[in-house]
Design a protein around this motif. Structure first.
Motif, PDB file in Angstrom:
ATOM      1  N   CYS A 137       4.178  11.151  10.567  1.00 38.37           N
ATOM      2  CA  CYS A 137       4.328  10.251   9.419  1.00 38.37           C
ATOM      3  C   CYS A 137       5.820  10.138   9.128  1.00 38.37           C
ATOM      4  CB  CYS A 137       3.570  10.774   8.203  1.00 38.37           C
ATOM      5  SG  CYS A 137       3.679   9.671   6.769  1.00 38.37           S
ATOM      6  N   GLU A 180      -5.534  -1.062  -2.502  1.00 39.29           N
ATOM      7  CA  GLU A 180      -4.262  -1.671  -2.111  1.00 39.29           C
ATOM      8  C   GLU A 180      -3.195  -0.609  -1.889  1.00 39.29           C
ATOM      9  OE1 GLU A 180      -0.868  -4.670  -4.039  1.00 39.29           O
ATOM     10  OE2 GLU A 180      -2.765  -4.292  -5.079  1.00 39.29           O
ATOM     11  N   ARG A 183      -3.879   1.557   1.265  1.00 38.66           N
ATOM     12  CA  ARG A 183      -3.548   0.777   2.468  1.00 38.66           C
ATOM     13  C   ARG A 183      -2.044   0.743   2.707  1.00 38.66           C
ATOM     14  NH1 ARG A 183      -7.613  -2.594   0.048  1.00 38.66           N
ATOM     15  NH2 ARG A 183      -9.598  -2.358   1.155  1.00 38.66           N
ATOM     16  N   PHE A 184      -1.258   0.767   1.631  1.00 41.70           N
ATOM     17  CA  PHE A 184       0.193   0.844   1.790  1.00 41.70           C
ATOM     18  C   PHE A 184       0.565   2.078   2.606  1.00 41.70           C
ATOM     19  CE2 PHE A 184       3.922   3.144   0.241  1.00 41.70           C
ATOM     20  CZ  PHE A 184       4.940   2.266   0.595  1.00 41.70           C
ATOM     21  N   LYS A 186      -1.553   3.925   4.542  1.00 40.78           N
ATOM     22  CA  LYS A 186      -2.245   3.974   5.829  1.00 40.78           C
ATOM     23  C   LYS A 186      -1.584   3.066   6.860  1.00 40.78           C
ATOM     24  CE  LYS A 186      -5.684   6.029   7.813  1.00 40.78           C
ATOM     25  NZ  LYS A 186      -5.751   7.509   7.853  1.00 40.78           N
ATOM     26  N   GLN A 187      -1.111   1.928   6.417  1.00 40.84           N
ATOM     27  CA  GLN A 187      -0.454   1.008   7.344  1.00 40.84           C
ATOM     28  C   GLN A 187       0.817   1.626   7.926  1.00 40.84           C
ATOM     29  OE1 GLN A 187       0.068  -2.446   4.914  1.00 40.84           O
ATOM     30  NE2 GLN A 187      -2.087  -3.082   5.069  1.00 40.84           N
ATOM     31  N   ARG A 188       1.471   2.459   7.162  1.00 37.58           N
ATOM     32  CA  ARG A 188       2.731   3.055   7.598  1.00 37.58           C
ATOM     33  C   ARG A 188       2.535   4.385   8.324  1.00 37.58           C
ATOM     34  NH1 ARG A 188       3.031  -0.338   3.805  1.00 37.58           N
ATOM     35  NH2 ARG A 188       4.893  -1.641   3.462  1.00 37.58           N
ATOM     36  N   PRO A 190      -0.729   5.842  10.019  1.00 37.89           N
ATOM     37  CA  PRO A 190      -2.160   5.777  10.343  1.00 37.89           C
ATOM     38  C   PRO A 190      -2.818   7.137  10.542  1.00 37.89           C
ATOM     39  CG  PRO A 190      -0.925   4.179  11.641  1.00 37.89           C
ATOM     40  CD  PRO A 190       0.080   5.063  10.972  1.00 37.89           C
ATOM     41  N   SER A 194      -4.637   8.926   3.273  1.00 36.32           N
ATOM     42  CA  SER A 194      -4.058   8.003   2.304  1.00 36.32           C
ATOM     43  C   SER A 194      -4.765   8.082   0.951  1.00 36.32           C
ATOM     44  CB  SER A 194      -4.132   6.569   2.830  1.00 36.32           C
ATOM     45  OG  SER A 194      -5.485   6.190   3.074  1.00 36.32           O
TER      46      SER A 194
END
Length: 218
Positions: A137, A180, A183-184, A186-188, A190, A194
């Protein structure tokens, strides 16, 4: 995921750089600080130890911008342990966590990186022998953190800020889902948790007896 095993800590200096932490059931954790700033390592259960740039130890999360007196009392800007150098509990959010449970059923270790307490330091959490997945991460989360979650030197998880079931999953299994804000993260990252019920994509296994490495700022 909660830490399930008690540490026995044996710390020694190797060529001026390496610290090792031996854990019950013969697992060893190498903790490496590659940040350009000092990181104070902490473990729960366990304690705390200072890592200057370029030094290595074994552990679970890192604290930043710490200042302690001769009695081991003071404060850290992120990951603080109730004002103590030697931690006796969990650190204050935000902090990036390397979590594990050793010698679980079927001779497995469970390992993860968690952002459920937010993010303060980029991290890798890897087996030293390549026996299982490398977790990472390292996205610029602090710089990109949404305004509602932004804090000094870190990025809070929404549970810390809003304290509702939507973000904290306090009403039990299945009581919440991605948002939302999750997801911020998780997108960065994975590989990382999150939100608290993010197990299917965030919890990994390694063979029991595996040794590990945690790297700050890889």
């Amino acid at each position: 995921m909660n830490l399930l095993k008690t540490f026995q800590i044996f710390v020694f200096l190797y060529l001026g750089q390496y610290f090792l932490l031996s854990v019950t059931h013969a697992a060893t954790f190498n903790i490496i600080n590659r940040c350009t700033y000092t990181v104070w390592a902490a473990a729960s259960p366990g304690g705390g130890r200072r890592l200057d740039p370029g030094t290595v130890q074994a552990r679970i999360w890192g604290r930043t911008k710490c200042n302690f007196d001769a009695n081991g009392r003071g404060r850290c800007e992120t990951g603080d342990c109730n004002g103590l150098r030697e931690c006796r509990g969990y650190g204050s959010p935000p902090n990036t966590l390397a979590e594990f449970a050793l010698n679980q059923p079927n001779n497995l270790d469970y390992v993860d990186i968690s952002l459920v307490d937010g993010f303060n330091i980029p991290m890798e959490f890897n087996p030293t022998n390549g026996a299982c997945r490398n977790l990472r991460c390292t996205a610029p989360i602090n710089e990109q953190c949404p305004g509602q979650l932004r804090t000094q030197s870190g990025c809070n998880n929404p549970c810390t800020v809003f304290k509702t079931n939507q973000y904290c999953c306090t009403n039990g299994p299945g009581s919440c889902g991605p948002t939302e804000f999750s997801r911020f993260f998780k997108q960065r990252c994975p590989d990382a948790y999150s939100y608290p019920q993010d197990d299917p994509t965030s919890l990994f296994t390694c063979p029991a007896g595996t040794n590990y490495r945690v790297v700050f700022c890889p």
